[in-house]
Design a protein around this motif. Sequence first.
Motif, PDB file in Angstrom:
ATOM      1  N   SER A 172      11.359  -5.654   3.327  1.00  0.00           N
ATOM      2  CA  SER A 172      12.246  -4.482   3.265  1.00  0.00           C
ATOM      3  C   SER A 172      12.864  -4.357   1.889  1.00  0.00           C
ATOM      4  O   SER A 172      13.107  -5.365   1.219  1.00  0.00           O
ATOM      5  N   PHE A 173      13.142  -3.107   1.486  1.00  0.00           N
ATOM      6  CA  PHE A 173      13.885  -2.830   0.257  1.00  0.00           C
ATOM      7  C   PHE A 173      15.265  -2.327   0.661  1.00  0.00           C
ATOM      8  O   PHE A 173      15.358  -1.369   1.445  1.00  0.00           O
ATOM      9  N   VAL A 174      16.313  -2.950   0.144  1.00  0.00           N
ATOM     10  CA  VAL A 174      17.662  -2.399   0.323  1.00  0.00           C
ATOM     11  C   VAL A 174      18.286  -2.236  -1.063  1.00  0.00           C
ATOM     12  O   VAL A 174      17.971  -2.975  -1.992  1.00  0.00           O
ATOM     13  N   GLY A 175      19.182  -1.270  -1.176  1.00  0.00           N
ATOM     14  CA  GLY A 175      19.826  -1.011  -2.460  1.00  0.00           C
ATOM     15  C   GLY A 175      20.599   0.286  -2.393  1.00  0.00           C
ATOM     16  O   GLY A 175      20.360   1.095  -1.487  1.00  0.00           O
ATOM     17  N   THR A 225      12.715   4.890  -2.814  1.00  0.00           N
ATOM     18  CA  THR A 225      11.643   5.829  -2.451  1.00  0.00           C
ATOM     19  C   THR A 225      10.641   5.940  -3.588  1.00  0.00           C
ATOM     20  O   THR A 225       9.422   5.965  -3.368  1.00  0.00           O
ATOM     21  N   THR A 226      11.151   5.955  -4.823  1.00  0.00           N
ATOM     22  CA  THR A 226      10.257   6.025  -5.988  1.00  0.00           C
ATOM     23  C   THR A 226       9.279   4.855  -5.955  1.00  0.00           C
ATOM     24  O   THR A 226       8.068   5.034  -6.138  1.00  0.00           O
ATOM     25  N   LEU A 227       9.790   3.655  -5.679  1.00  0.00           N
ATOM     26  CA  LEU A 227       8.937   2.473  -5.650  1.00  0.00           C
ATOM     27  C   LEU A 227       7.900   2.568  -4.525  1.00  0.00           C
ATOM     28  O   LEU A 227       6.720   2.258  -4.712  1.00  0.00           O
ATOM     29  N   LEU A 228       8.348   3.034  -3.361  1.00  0.00           N
ATOM     30  CA  LEU A 228       7.429   3.159  -2.221  1.00  0.00           C
ATOM     31  C   LEU A 228       6.330   4.184  -2.523  1.00  0.00           C
ATOM     32  O   LEU A 228       5.158   3.972  -2.208  1.00  0.00           O
ATOM     33  N   ARG A 229       6.728   5.296  -3.163  1.00  0.00           N
ATOM     34  CA  ARG A 229       5.757   6.345  -3.518  1.00  0.00           C
ATOM     35  C   ARG A 229       4.755   5.835  -4.558  1.00  0.00           C
ATOM     36  O   ARG A 229       3.582   6.202  -4.529  1.00  0.00           O
ATOM     37  N   LEU A 230       5.240   4.995  -5.464  1.00  0.00           N
ATOM     38  CA  LEU A 230       4.323   4.422  -6.462  1.00  0.00           C
ATOM     39  C   LEU A 230       3.298   3.524  -5.779  1.00  0.00           C
ATOM     40  O   LEU A 230       2.108   3.548  -6.108  1.00  0.00           O
ATOM     41  N   ILE A 231       3.774   2.724  -4.813  1.00  0.00           N
ATOM     42  CA  ILE A 231       2.842   1.825  -4.095  1.00  0.00           C
ATOM     43  C   ILE A 231       1.820   2.653  -3.299  1.00  0.00           C
ATOM     44  O   ILE A 231       0.646   2.319  -3.233  1.00  0.00           O
ATOM     45  N   ALA A 232       2.294   3.774  -2.746  1.00  0.00           N
ATOM     46  CA  ALA A 232       1.382   4.631  -1.972  1.00  0.00           C
ATOM     47  C   ALA A 232       0.359   5.312  -2.869  1.00  0.00           C
ATOM     48  O   ALA A 232      -0.696   5.743  -2.408  1.00  0.00           O
ATOM     49  N   GLY A 233       0.674   5.435  -4.165  1.00  0.00           N
ATOM     50  CA  GLY A 233      -0.202   6.182  -5.076  1.00  0.00           C
ATOM     51  C   GLY A 233       0.169   7.653  -5.111  1.00  0.00           C
ATOM     52  O   GLY A 233      -0.577   8.480  -5.647  1.00  0.00           O
ATOM     53  N   LEU A 234       1.341   8.009  -4.558  1.00  0.00           N
ATOM     54  CA  LEU A 234       1.803   9.401  -4.579  1.00  0.00           C
ATOM     55  C   LEU A 234       2.400   9.757  -5.934  1.00  0.00           C
ATOM     56  O   LEU A 234       2.690  10.913  -6.215  1.00  0.00           O
ATOM     57  N   ASP A 235       2.659   8.739  -6.755  1.00  0.00           N
ATOM     58  CA  ASP A 235       3.279   8.923  -8.064  1.00  0.00           C
ATOM     59  C   ASP A 235       2.738   7.811  -8.979  1.00  0.00           C
ATOM     60  O   ASP A 235       2.149   6.843  -8.487  1.00  0.00           O
ATOM     61  N   ILE A 258      16.287  10.283 -16.667  1.00  0.00           N
ATOM     62  CA  ILE A 258      16.890   9.468 -15.599  1.00  0.00           C
ATOM     63  C   ILE A 258      16.026   8.228 -15.441  1.00  0.00           C
ATOM     64  O   ILE A 258      14.816   8.338 -15.195  1.00  0.00           O
ATOM     65  N   TYR A 259      16.641   7.075 -15.605  1.00  0.00           N
ATOM     66  CA  TYR A 259      15.893   5.829 -15.479  1.00  0.00           C
ATOM     67  C   TYR A 259      15.932   5.405 -14.010  1.00  0.00           C
ATOM     68  O   TYR A 259      16.926   4.869 -13.544  1.00  0.00           O
ATOM     69  N   ALA A 260      14.846   5.661 -13.316  1.00  0.00           N
ATOM     70  CA  ALA A 260      14.830   5.369 -11.873  1.00  0.00           C
ATOM     71  C   ALA A 260      14.501   3.898 -11.612  1.00  0.00           C
ATOM     72  O   ALA A 260      15.186   3.234 -10.839  1.00  0.00           O
ATOM     73  N   LEU A 261      13.483   3.394 -12.255  1.00  0.00           N
ATOM     74  CA  LEU A 261      13.076   1.993 -12.034  1.00  0.00           C
ATOM     75  C   LEU A 261      12.861   1.305 -13.372  1.00  0.00           C
ATOM     76  O   LEU A 261      12.272   1.892 -14.285  1.00  0.00           O
ATOM     77  N   GLU A 262      13.330   0.072 -13.469  1.00  0.00           N
ATOM     78  CA  GLU A 262      13.195  -0.649 -14.733  1.00  0.00           C
ATOM     79  C   GLU A 262      12.594  -2.033 -14.491  1.00  0.00           C
ATOM     80  O   GLU A 262      13.144  -2.825 -13.711  1.00  0.00           O
ATOM     81  N   ASN A 263      11.463  -2.264 -15.099  1.00  0.00           N
ATOM     82  CA  ASN A 263      10.824  -3.581 -15.096  1.00  0.00           C
ATOM     83  C   ASN A 263      10.764  -4.234 -13.702  1.00  0.00           C
ATOM     84  O   ASN A 263      11.342  -5.291 -13.463  1.00  0.00           O
ATOM     85  N   ILE A 264      10.037  -3.579 -12.822  1.00  0.00           N
ATOM     86  CA  ILE A 264       9.882  -4.113 -11.462  1.00  0.00           C
ATOM     87  C   ILE A 264       8.645  -5.017 -11.413  1.00  0.00           C
ATOM     88  O   ILE A 264       7.548  -4.604 -11.790  1.00  0.00           O
TER      89      ILE A 264
END
Length: 262
Positions: A40-43, A50-60, A23-29
């Motif tokens: 804010s993120f809308v989409g 959530t994936t992007l927010l978790r990456l920024i948090a360092g949870l993923d 599953i391609y969740a995020l591509e070239n951000i």
Amino acid sequence: MTQPLIEIKSVCRNYMDNTQKEIYALENINLHINEGEFMSFVGPSGCGKTTLLRLIAGLDRPQSGTISQEGKILTDTHYSRGYVFQQPTLFPWLTIEENIALGLKARKLFDNSKKALIQYYIDMIGLTKFEKAFPHELSGGMAQRAAIVRALINDPKILLLDEPLAALDAFARIDLQKLLLFIWHKTKKTMVMVTHDIDEAIFLSQQIVVMSDRPGKIIEILDINLGKDRKRSDHKFIAIKDKIISKLKLSSHNRIEPEYVI
Ligand SMILES: Nc1ncnc2c1ncn2[C@@H]1O[C@H](COP(=O)(O)OP(=O)(O)OP(=O)(O)O)[C@@H](O)[C@H]1O
Ligand SMILES: [Mg+2]
């Protein structure tokens, strides 16, 4: 040019589903978040917010690309990046003040000055006299206020909020939007929020990142130059809302998610 607080470079994140299909969740951000900004993120649902927010948090971690904070690549979670979930997730066996103090106690930073700071925040969010209450004694809005302060008390550089107001009724939601704005002005913290409510994003943000259907990509980053006193009925407010909705419609192959509050 000053260094951004958070720099996201060419980030991709895939997941395997239970049939081992990718599953391609995020591509070239690619994204910069500057200190003191409210973004804010809308989409559409499932586009990777959530994936992007978790990456920024360092949870993923991203599969490829990097996320840096003040020039240093993130490798883990850190108290300097606070996280607020959609549900308050307070510990039911701890009082409100104990819940708020938890992070400080874990880092052995709890002392009388922090006690006073907790009281300051509790008063600010309108929970005076509920210090010794347990989470089940609070309304959803009150519990979410406590969860926001639990993140703030660690003095983070950035507060990451994943649909923090989604579970609230319309009145509590508007109240908490005003409170978030007040906290942002008062503390000057950088805030990044995911929301499905386009009005809410325009009401609060300086920048809105509009994301496409999965795999999530950034379609557009809008600067919201509406000043401090924003009115939902203002024609400029409505024009921004129309623009975001048309971007989302285009990216969703003429389908708009029913959960969007429009
Ligand atoms: N841990 C995981 N394992 C497998 N797939 C995942 C995982 N986390 C997210 N995904 C998938 O990645 C995609 C993006 O999920 P994500 O939760 O980031 O979306 P979202 O934009 O926050 O959606 P929503 O608006 O509904 O909250 C979805 O297809 C989801 O199924
Ligand atoms: Mg989500």
